[in-house]
Design a protein around this motif. Structure first.
Motif: not given
Length: 353
Positions: A90, A172-173, A177
């Motif tokens: 993060q 984490t985003e 993805e």
């Protein structure tokens, strides 16, 4: 190396594993691409001013290690050893975003300092004011197993009597993805997943932290004897049987001596074939799986070791983990087999203490 004892076990995971008697409440998760850990109220353990500066990995690890030390009755461990696959990602993402947003100028170093993989072990040591041996292993899916090997060395070499060892990974985003784009994470149309008979690639991704206190002596709180560990970075599918049997032979055991085998079925058809091969080695053992409870991630084996500890201590196997109907009157030896996407194969042998 002589055996050592797991004297406490704590886990923050997708399940509510911090509470007592959590076996009846275990629920399978097979319809969501990404699973979030059930987090405690951090304010009960960490000062609010510090919480703001901590990543999720550090917060989960701080609380899990607190529970592990408290259960073992240890205030100061002789060493702190942590395994992680992704580290504090993060903060890594926040730092890289700042680099881009600020055109590489006027950057605050905070996120960079806190993004290093050894932040977890360092923050635990700072909280305990512990100046002992402090080490972090970053070996993808075998990070925890390497940490346990080092723990055994520290204890066998009389460098430490009690070691706090654990592993943690967060989501984490941006990374999620990317995992969706490269098909690491299962596509929406392939859900819900049948973990044991999957016909599609990809996994459901999870997160969590598991910490243990390992000592040279058996105590009243001991869960298991950590007998041996074996790690192989690469393994041919046809070598699976000999990989396992050679490990058992080294410990003077046969396949029929293993009461339960915990396999890391993840729902990825390409890599799960190793576990299917492993099942053939144990026709008379209880076969179990766990990633439908935890999700797949770099240090998911921490969840399986935590579950194995409770199975050995309580002499009870949760129905939700069972692959076959074999039930043993006594569970003495448990073998854990894990890998990530067909790499970093690990075997952990635990014995009832």
């Amino acid at each position: 190396m002589s055996a050592v004892y797991i004297n406490s076990a704590s886990c923050i995971s997708v399940q509510d594993t911090l509470k007592d008697q959590f076996f009846p409440d275990l629920t399978a998760e097979n319809s969501t691409q990404i699973l979030k850990a059930i987090e405690p109220n951090y304010k009960e353990f960490i000062p609010p001013a510090m919480i703001r500066r901590m990543s999720k990995t550090v917060k989960m690890s701080s609380v899990a290690s607190h529970y592990a030390l408290k259960e073992a009755g240890i205030e100061q461990p002789g060493a702190i050893i942590v395994g992680t696959g992704m580290g504090c990602s993060q903060d890594s993402e926040k730092f890289l975003k700042n680099v881009i947003d600020n055109n590489e100028e006027f950057l605050t170093p905070t996120f960079f300092i806190q993004s290093t993989h050894n932040t977890v072990a360092g923050q635990i040591a700072l909280g305990l004011q512990c100046h002992a041996y402090n080490f972090t292993y970053v070996n993808t899916s075998s990070s925890l197993e390497f940490s346990f090997l080092d723990t055994k060395l520290q204890i066998n070499d009389e460098e430490a009597e009690n070691v706090l060892v654990g592993a943690a990974d967060e989501q984490t985003e941006r990374t999620m993805e990317l995992y969706r784009l490269n098909n690491t994470i299962k596509k929406e149309e392939h859900l819900p997943v049948d973990y044991l008979h999957s016909k599609t690639d990809g996994v459901i991704w999870g997160e969590g932290a598991a910490f243990f206190v390992v000592g040279k002596d058996k105590t009243e709180t001991s869960y298991a004897k950590l007998t041996d560990i074996r790690i192989s970075n690469r393994l041919d599918i046809e070598e699976t049987g000999s990989f396992i049997l050679d490990f058992l032979a080294k410990n003077n055991l046969h396949a029929e001596d293993i009461d339960a085998v915990i396999l890391g079925f993840s729902g990825d058809q390409k890599s799960d074939v190793y576990y299917t091969k492993a099942m053939d080695v144990f026709p008379n053992s209880a076969l179990l799986y766990y990633k439908h409870l935890s999700g797949e991630f770099n240090t998911a084996s921490g969840f399986s070791i935590f579950m194995a500890c409770h199975i050995l201590k309580e002499q009870q196997i949760p129905e939700i983990m069972m692959i076959n109907p074999v039930k043993k009157t006594e569970v003495k030896n448990i073998l854990l087999y894990n890998h990530l996407a067909g790499s970093d194969h690990s075997l952990v042998l635990l014995e009832r203490s």
